[in-house]
Design an enzyme around this catalytic site. Sequence first.
Site, PDB file in Angstrom:
ATOM      1  N   LYS A 111      16.463  52.089  24.899  1.00 22.48           N
ATOM      2  CA  LYS A 111      16.162  52.877  23.956  1.00 22.48           C
ATOM      3  C   LYS A 111      17.086  54.191  25.138  1.00 22.48           C
ATOM      4  O   LYS A 111      17.735  55.705  24.597  1.00 22.48           O
ATOM      5  CB  LYS A 111      14.927  53.497  23.938  1.00 22.48           C
ATOM      6  CG  LYS A 111      15.252  52.540  22.594  1.00 22.48           C
ATOM      7  CD  LYS A 111      13.166  53.337  22.003  1.00 22.48           C
ATOM      8  CE  LYS A 111      12.305  51.891  20.727  1.00 22.48           C
ATOM      9  NZ  LYS A 111      11.666  52.562  20.090  1.00 22.48           N
ATOM     10  N   LYS A 192      19.502  41.861  12.577  1.00 20.44           N
ATOM     11  CA  LYS A 192      18.762  43.158  11.957  1.00 20.44           C
ATOM     12  C   LYS A 192      19.265  43.434  10.926  1.00 20.44           C
ATOM     13  O   LYS A 192      19.546  44.570  11.589  1.00 20.44           O
ATOM     14  CB  LYS A 192      17.610  42.644  12.595  1.00 20.44           C
ATOM     15  CG  LYS A 192      16.985  41.713  13.399  1.00 20.44           C
ATOM     16  CD  LYS A 192      15.334  41.854  14.312  1.00 20.44           C
ATOM     17  CE  LYS A 192      14.809  42.988  14.591  1.00 20.44           C
ATOM     18  NZ  LYS A 192      13.835  43.390  14.621  1.00 20.44           N
ATOM     19  N   LYS A 195      16.219  50.035  11.502  1.00 17.99           N
ATOM     20  CA  LYS A 195      16.197  51.858  10.309  1.00 17.99           C
ATOM     21  C   LYS A 195      17.479  52.242  11.391  1.00 17.99           C
ATOM     22  O   LYS A 195      18.025  53.062  10.829  1.00 17.99           O
ATOM     23  CB  LYS A 195      14.655  52.184  10.814  1.00 17.99           C
ATOM     24  CG  LYS A 195      13.685  51.738  10.810  1.00 17.99           C
ATOM     25  CD  LYS A 195      12.503  52.621  11.193  1.00 17.99           C
ATOM     26  CE  LYS A 195      11.408  51.774  10.547  1.00 17.99           C
ATOM     27  NZ  LYS A 195      10.231  51.711  11.482  1.00 17.99           N
TER      28      LYS A 195
HETATM   29  P1  AMP Z   1      10.870  48.264  13.683  1.00 21.28           P
HETATM   30  O1  AMP Z   1      11.187  48.422  12.765  1.00 21.28           O
HETATM   31  O2  AMP Z   1      11.113  48.300  14.520  1.00 21.28           O
HETATM   32  O3  AMP Z   1       9.909  49.641  14.383  1.00 21.28           O
HETATM   33  O4  AMP Z   1       9.073  47.480  13.227  1.00 21.28           O
HETATM   34  C1  AMP Z   1       7.926  47.410  13.096  1.00 21.28           C
HETATM   35  C2  AMP Z   1       7.682  45.533  12.383  1.00 21.28           C
HETATM   36  O5  AMP Z   1       8.661  45.093  11.292  1.00 21.28           O
HETATM   37  C3  AMP Z   1       7.818  44.694  13.628  1.00 21.28           C
HETATM   38  O6  AMP Z   1       7.082  43.799  13.854  1.00 21.28           O
HETATM   39  C4  AMP Z   1       9.610  44.350  13.175  1.00 21.28           C
HETATM   40  O7  AMP Z   1       9.511  42.545  14.343  1.00 21.28           O
HETATM   41  C5  AMP Z   1       9.572  44.065  12.178  1.00 21.28           C
HETATM   42  N1  AMP Z   1      10.497  43.968  11.737  1.00 21.28           N
HETATM   43  C6  AMP Z   1      11.847  45.161  12.513  1.00 21.28           C
HETATM   44  N2  AMP Z   1      13.422  44.602  11.852  1.00 21.28           N
HETATM   45  C7  AMP Z   1      12.865  43.571  10.775  1.00 21.28           C
HETATM   46  C8  AMP Z   1      13.799  42.676  10.314  1.00 21.28           C
HETATM   47  N3  AMP Z   1      15.125  43.545  10.009  1.00 21.28           N
HETATM   48  N4  AMP Z   1      13.567  41.609   9.705  1.00 21.28           N
HETATM   49  C9  AMP Z   1      12.164  41.290   9.774  1.00 21.28           C
HETATM   50  N5  AMP Z   1      10.987  42.103  10.749  1.00 21.28           N
HETATM   51  C10 AMP Z   1      11.122  43.031  11.055  1.00 21.28           C
END
Ligand code: AMP
Length: 326
Positions: A111, A192, A195
């Site tokens: 980051k 993956k 966002k």
């Molecule tokens: P974040 O959007 O990175 O803040 O992630 C929030 C939660 O969603 C965390 O527990 C991540 O591991 C899960 N997560 C984020 N992106 C994915 C994805 N593409 N597939 C599965 N889980 C995800």
Amino acid sequence: MTRVLSGIQPSGALHLGNLLGAVRNWVVDQHEADSFFCVVDLHALTSVQDPAALRDNTLQLAQLLIACGLDPAVCTLFVQSHVRAHTELAWLMECTVSFGELRRMTQFKDKSDKAEFVSAALFTYPALMAADILLYDTDRVPVGDDQRQHLELTRDVAIRFNSRYGDTFVVPEAAIPKAGARVMDLQQPSNKMSKSLDSPQGTIGVLDPLKDIEKKIKRAVTDTDGEIRYDPATKPGVSNLLSILAACTGRTPEQAAEGYTQYGPLKADTAAAVVDTLTPIQRRFEELRADPAETARLLAVGADKAASVADEVLGRARNAIGLLPR
Ligand code: AMP
Ligand code: TRP
């Protein structure tokens, strides 16, 4: 009863990966454990936020979590900044974690390389996360694989605090879902869904119009061999569709693959399954959105429940470390 806690940042819209990889597991957890779920608005502040947008995103994420099935009557759903103990314990955690440990965090490296303004809080972020977890005598923390290192650090800090100042914290375990719950980008299926990837055609927002979702899935990148089997290494696009279809219909990707010989019908059925999954969520979200005062009331109840647990643990930590009682 096992205590579970997890947190999610109110930055960017919730996408299908968040839902299938994280939030859906929390919905199950709430019935099996004493569960705390926290919208971590203070963590979002580690990068510069527009104040009005932060307020909207925090409320909207809480409403979305309820719409996805987190039931404030079953679990404790709250906003991190509503429970003052988080920032206070975070300071004690900053005094317990070492500079070297924080410097080794790969999320900080990633980051800070990308950010124009690197706040001190981006560096100390894991100390606040450790506070979030340790304040609730948490046994299990359901998080994605990307948070594994932060969880290890939380454990190390808890163990160090306990050995310096006497038994104070429960040492938590990470609960990382098996692969398969990973949703990939529809246009770049080796990445993956995220966002931050900045791939609107590859990302399915939980609140996207259903027509757009159908289009995005129909335009998803596949391959040219025309075969349908689950093989993420050589067939990332098709495998991603199969895992989305499987997750939305409660099967394994291999089971989901049975009976398909062409990409068209696979895409159509995947789109239909996603639409079926998201329709009730969107409907419930609209109801909640019409009554923000009700959400605020639910969050206030959640904050009170959370604070009653957190204040007790914070008191224990203050005593142990030698702060004068007042
Ligand atoms: P974040 O959007 O990175 O803040 O992630 C929030 C939660 O969603 C965390 O527990 C991540 O591991 C899960 N997560 C984020 N992106 C994915 C994805 N593409 N597939 C599965 N889980 C995800
Ligand atoms: N750092 C986590 C993420 O980016 C969010 C988070 C903050 C969290 N505090 C937490 C997750 C406590 C689990 C427990 O996904």
